[in-house]
Design a protein around this motif. Sequence first.
Motif, PDB file in Angstrom:
ATOM      1  N   ALA A 177       0.828  -1.205   0.000  1.00  0.00           N
ATOM      2  CA  ALA A 177       0.000   0.000   0.000  1.00  0.00           C
ATOM      3  C   ALA A 177       0.862   1.254   0.000  1.00  0.00           C
ATOM      4  CB  ALA A 177      -0.926  -0.014   1.213  1.00  0.00           C
ATOM      5  N   GLY A 178       1.926   1.238   0.792  1.00  0.00           N
ATOM      6  CA  GLY A 178       2.810   2.395   0.855  1.00  0.00           C
ATOM      7  C   GLY A 178       3.494   2.679  -0.466  1.00  0.00           C
ATOM      8  N   LEU A 179       3.914   1.639  -1.161  1.00  0.00           N
ATOM      9  CA  LEU A 179       4.583   1.825  -2.450  1.00  0.00           C
ATOM     10  C   LEU A 179       3.642   2.431  -3.486  1.00  0.00           C
ATOM     11  CD1 LEU A 179       6.642  -1.482  -2.647  1.00  0.00           C
ATOM     12  CD2 LEU A 179       7.604   0.838  -2.577  1.00  0.00           C
ATOM     13  N   VAL A 180       2.391   1.965  -3.521  1.00  0.00           N
ATOM     14  CA  VAL A 180       1.438   2.527  -4.482  1.00  0.00           C
ATOM     15  C   VAL A 180       1.225   4.005  -4.195  1.00  0.00           C
ATOM     16  CG1 VAL A 180      -0.887   2.388  -5.441  1.00  0.00           C
ATOM     17  CG2 VAL A 180       0.271   0.300  -4.729  1.00  0.00           C
TER      18      VAL A 180
ATOM     19  N   THR B 110      12.044   0.596 -22.088  1.00  0.00           N
ATOM     20  CA  THR B 110      12.844   0.926 -20.904  1.00  0.00           C
ATOM     21  C   THR B 110      12.757  -0.209 -19.880  1.00  0.00           C
ATOM     22  OG1 THR B 110      10.972   2.095 -19.908  1.00  0.00           O
ATOM     23  CG2 THR B 110      12.548   3.405 -21.188  1.00  0.00           C
ATOM     24  N   GLY B 111      13.622  -0.151 -18.868  1.00  0.00           N
ATOM     25  CA  GLY B 111      13.600  -1.150 -17.804  1.00  0.00           C
ATOM     26  C   GLY B 111      14.764  -2.115 -17.899  1.00  0.00           C
ATOM     27  N   ASN B 112      14.953  -2.913 -16.853  1.00  0.00           N
ATOM     28  CA  ASN B 112      16.100  -3.809 -16.766  1.00  0.00           C
ATOM     29  C   ASN B 112      15.795  -4.952 -15.796  1.00  0.00           C
ATOM     30  OD1 ASN B 112      17.373  -3.127 -13.916  1.00  0.00           O
ATOM     31  ND2 ASN B 112      16.766  -1.172 -14.835  1.00  0.00           N
ATOM     32  N   PRO B 113      16.609  -6.014 -15.807  1.00  0.00           N
ATOM     33  CA  PRO B 113      16.324  -7.181 -14.953  1.00  0.00           C
ATOM     34  C   PRO B 113      16.328  -6.885 -13.456  1.00  0.00           C
ATOM     35  CG  PRO B 113      17.874  -7.767 -16.694  1.00  0.00           C
ATOM     36  CD  PRO B 113      17.729  -6.280 -16.735  1.00  0.00           C
ATOM     37  N   GLY B 114      16.969  -5.804 -13.034  1.00  0.00           N
ATOM     38  CA  GLY B 114      16.953  -5.469 -11.613  1.00  0.00           C
ATOM     39  C   GLY B 114      15.572  -5.144 -11.092  1.00  0.00           C
TER      40      GLY B 114
ATOM     41  N   SER C 207       7.834  -3.902  -7.352  1.00  0.00           N
ATOM     42  CA  SER C 207       8.001  -3.115  -8.575  1.00  0.00           C
ATOM     43  C   SER C 207       6.667  -2.892  -9.277  1.00  0.00           C
ATOM     44  CB  SER C 207       8.983  -3.816  -9.518  1.00  0.00           C
ATOM     45  OG  SER C 207       9.144  -3.100 -10.725  1.00  0.00           O
ATOM     46  N   GLY C 208       5.839  -3.925  -9.337  1.00  0.00           N
ATOM     47  CA  GLY C 208       4.523  -3.784  -9.952  1.00  0.00           C
ATOM     48  C   GLY C 208       3.601  -2.871  -9.167  1.00  0.00           C
ATOM     49  N   ASP C 209       3.738  -2.861  -7.841  1.00  0.00           N
ATOM     50  CA  ASP C 209       2.939  -1.952  -7.016  1.00  0.00           C
ATOM     51  C   ASP C 209       3.264  -0.498  -7.363  1.00  0.00           C
ATOM     52  OD1 ASP C 209       2.187  -4.329  -5.789  1.00  0.00           O
ATOM     53  OD2 ASP C 209       3.552  -4.044  -4.094  1.00  0.00           O
ATOM     54  N   VAL C 210       4.530  -0.235  -7.593  1.00  0.00           N
ATOM     55  CA  VAL C 210       4.950   1.113  -7.995  1.00  0.00           C
ATOM     56  C   VAL C 210       4.277   1.502  -9.312  1.00  0.00           C
ATOM     57  CG1 VAL C 210       6.916   2.551  -8.663  1.00  0.00           C
ATOM     58  CG2 VAL C 210       7.149   0.919  -6.783  1.00  0.00           C
ATOM     59  N   LEU C 211       4.266   0.584 -10.279  1.00  0.00           N
ATOM     60  CA  LEU C 211       3.647   0.881 -11.572  1.00  0.00           C
ATOM     61  C   LEU C 211       2.168   1.210 -11.419  1.00  0.00           C
ATOM     62  CD1 LEU C 211       3.817   1.036 -14.663  1.00  0.00           C
ATOM     63  CD2 LEU C 211       3.379  -1.438 -14.720  1.00  0.00           C
ATOM     64  N   THR C 212       1.475   0.500 -10.558  1.00  0.00           N
ATOM     65  CA  THR C 212       0.055   0.782 -10.324  1.00  0.00           C
ATOM     66  C   THR C 212      -0.140   2.227  -9.884  1.00  0.00           C
ATOM     67  OG1 THR C 212      -0.423  -1.511  -9.751  1.00  0.00           O
ATOM     68  CG2 THR C 212      -1.946   0.146  -8.915  1.00  0.00           C
ATOM     69  N   GLY C 213       0.692   2.693  -8.964  1.00  0.00           N
ATOM     70  CA  GLY C 213       0.581   4.067  -8.500  1.00  0.00           C
ATOM     71  C   GLY C 213       0.906   5.085  -9.574  1.00  0.00           C
ATOM     72  N   VAL C 214       1.885   4.768 -10.402  1.00  0.00           N
ATOM     73  CA  VAL C 214       2.276   5.684 -11.485  1.00  0.00           C
ATOM     74  C   VAL C 214       1.125   5.864 -12.467  1.00  0.00           C
ATOM     75  CG1 VAL C 214       3.828   6.041 -13.436  1.00  0.00           C
ATOM     76  CG2 VAL C 214       4.736   5.112 -11.287  1.00  0.00           C
TER      77      VAL C 214
ATOM     78  N   ILE D  28      15.845  -2.262  -5.339  1.00  0.00           N
ATOM     79  CA  ILE D  28      14.576  -2.609  -4.708  1.00  0.00           C
ATOM     80  C   ILE D  28      13.503  -1.623  -5.168  1.00  0.00           C
ATOM     81  CG2 ILE D  28      15.664  -3.685  -2.704  1.00  0.00           C
ATOM     82  CD1 ILE D  28      14.985  -1.165  -1.104  1.00  0.00           C
ATOM     83  N   ALA D  29      12.245  -1.971  -4.886  1.00  0.00           N
ATOM     84  CA  ALA D  29      11.130  -1.170  -5.390  1.00  0.00           C
ATOM     85  C   ALA D  29      11.182   0.276  -4.901  1.00  0.00           C
ATOM     86  CB  ALA D  29       9.808  -1.815  -4.996  1.00  0.00           C
ATOM     87  N   GLY D  30      11.607   0.476  -3.661  1.00  0.00           N
ATOM     88  CA  GLY D  30      11.708   1.842  -3.153  1.00  0.00           C
ATOM     89  C   GLY D  30      12.682   2.689  -3.943  1.00  0.00           C
ATOM     90  N   ASP D  31      13.718   2.059  -4.516  1.00  0.00           N
ATOM     91  CA  ASP D  31      14.654   2.797  -5.363  1.00  0.00           C
ATOM     92  C   ASP D  31      13.957   3.337  -6.606  1.00  0.00           C
ATOM     93  OD1 ASP D  31      16.692   2.078  -3.573  1.00  0.00           O
ATOM     94  OD2 ASP D  31      17.257   0.312  -4.748  1.00  0.00           O
ATOM     95  N   ILE D  32      13.012   2.543  -7.128  1.00  0.00           N
ATOM     96  CA  ILE D  32      12.269   2.983  -8.313  1.00  0.00           C
ATOM     97  C   ILE D  32      11.412   4.189  -7.972  1.00  0.00           C
ATOM     98  CG2 ILE D  32      10.645   2.284 -10.120  1.00  0.00           C
ATOM     99  CD1 ILE D  32      11.508  -0.628  -9.594  1.00  0.00           C
ATOM    100  N   VAL D  33      10.737   4.138  -6.826  1.00  0.00           N
ATOM    101  CA  VAL D  33       9.950   5.296  -6.380  1.00  0.00           C
ATOM    102  C   VAL D  33      10.836   6.532  -6.282  1.00  0.00           C
ATOM    103  CG1 VAL D  33       8.589   6.278  -4.497  1.00  0.00           C
ATOM    104  CG2 VAL D  33       8.271   3.888  -5.138  1.00  0.00           C
ATOM    105  N   ASP D  34      11.986   6.371  -5.667  1.00  0.00           N
ATOM    106  CA  ASP D  34      12.886   7.513  -5.470  1.00  0.00           C
ATOM    107  C   ASP D  34      13.386   8.094  -6.788  1.00  0.00           C
ATOM    108  OD1 ASP D  34      12.609   7.198  -2.744  1.00  0.00           O
ATOM    109  OD2 ASP D  34      14.487   6.095  -2.495  1.00  0.00           O
ATOM    110  N   ALA D  35      13.452   7.259  -7.825  1.00  0.00           N
ATOM    111  CA  ALA D  35      13.970   7.713  -9.119  1.00  0.00           C
ATOM    112  C   ALA D  35      12.889   8.261 -10.040  1.00  0.00           C
ATOM    113  CB  ALA D  35      14.697   6.558  -9.822  1.00  0.00           C
TER     114      ALA D  35
END
Length: 294
Positions: free
Chosen positions: A42-45, A219-223, A229-236, A275-282
């Motif tokens: 929930a927090g990531l979204v 875009t994107g990479n195996p990391g 990561s998918g939760d982040v995409l939902t929020g975006v 990690i997923a939080g890195d994606i949010v930060d970027a």
Amino acid sequence: MSVDVERVTSVPSLPKRSSEAHKGQFGHVLVVAGGRGMAGAAGLVGAAALRSGAGLVRVASPSEVQPVVATFEPSYMTYPLPQDSEGLIDFPAAAPTLGRLIDPADVLAIGPGLGRSRGLDAMVRWIAEEGDKPAVIDADALNALVETPEVLRKVSRPIVVTPHPGEFARMTGATADEVQADREARAVAFASGVEHLVVVLKGHGTIVTDGRRLFVNKTGNPGMATGGSGDVLTGVIAALIGQGLSPFDASVLGVHAHGLAGDIARSHSGEVGLIAGDIVDALADSFEALGALG
């Protein structure tokens, strides 16, 4: 299998913001997510929606989860919902509160970390069928649609579903290997059978289609193959719909910006440590690089 659709290669952008802009102009996102042990979803979204430009984000989760979700990010608001003995949202007890939260929202993001129960399946169907707010449906909420696929054919609201290959296999009655062997054709076929539906089939070369148009992300990479990561995409995607993009355009820009954020994060963390939080930060740097925000 050949796919006869319009292939989209350009990525839409958001209009530049006026110097007199205020938060009411950039969308109100309601996130319904999280369950016992899954507060992070929930927090990531919610955090991803904020980093993608949403003017206001509210996160609704079970009552024992809500205080944990609130500690992740002070910039969104959180709301407790009645819960059952398993620490999951208790529906229909939560229906009155959900109705009050849905009413002012511009877009809904439903599913990450919800868990599974008959009550939750009923909640997802109720949210999908009631009202006309666009909704991004992911993760556990997709499983409710597996049980009753006819729900998607009944709704009049725009719906974006964001399955990974395994989830899409369950939704279509195929195997994950069959999905991966014919990703484009299967995604197009599913989307073309349902009005108002956008399918975002995640994975290498994430696919976005509404059955008439097809975008394959570069875009994107195996990391980015990491939990959350998918939760982040939902929020975006939800945030971009809230800012006025059509569900298809929001999904195209969303998967592209999400992947670019992953590439930026990799430059700092490497693929193994990402990690997923890195994606949010970027995400802020991602949108800046795309010139999508003024």
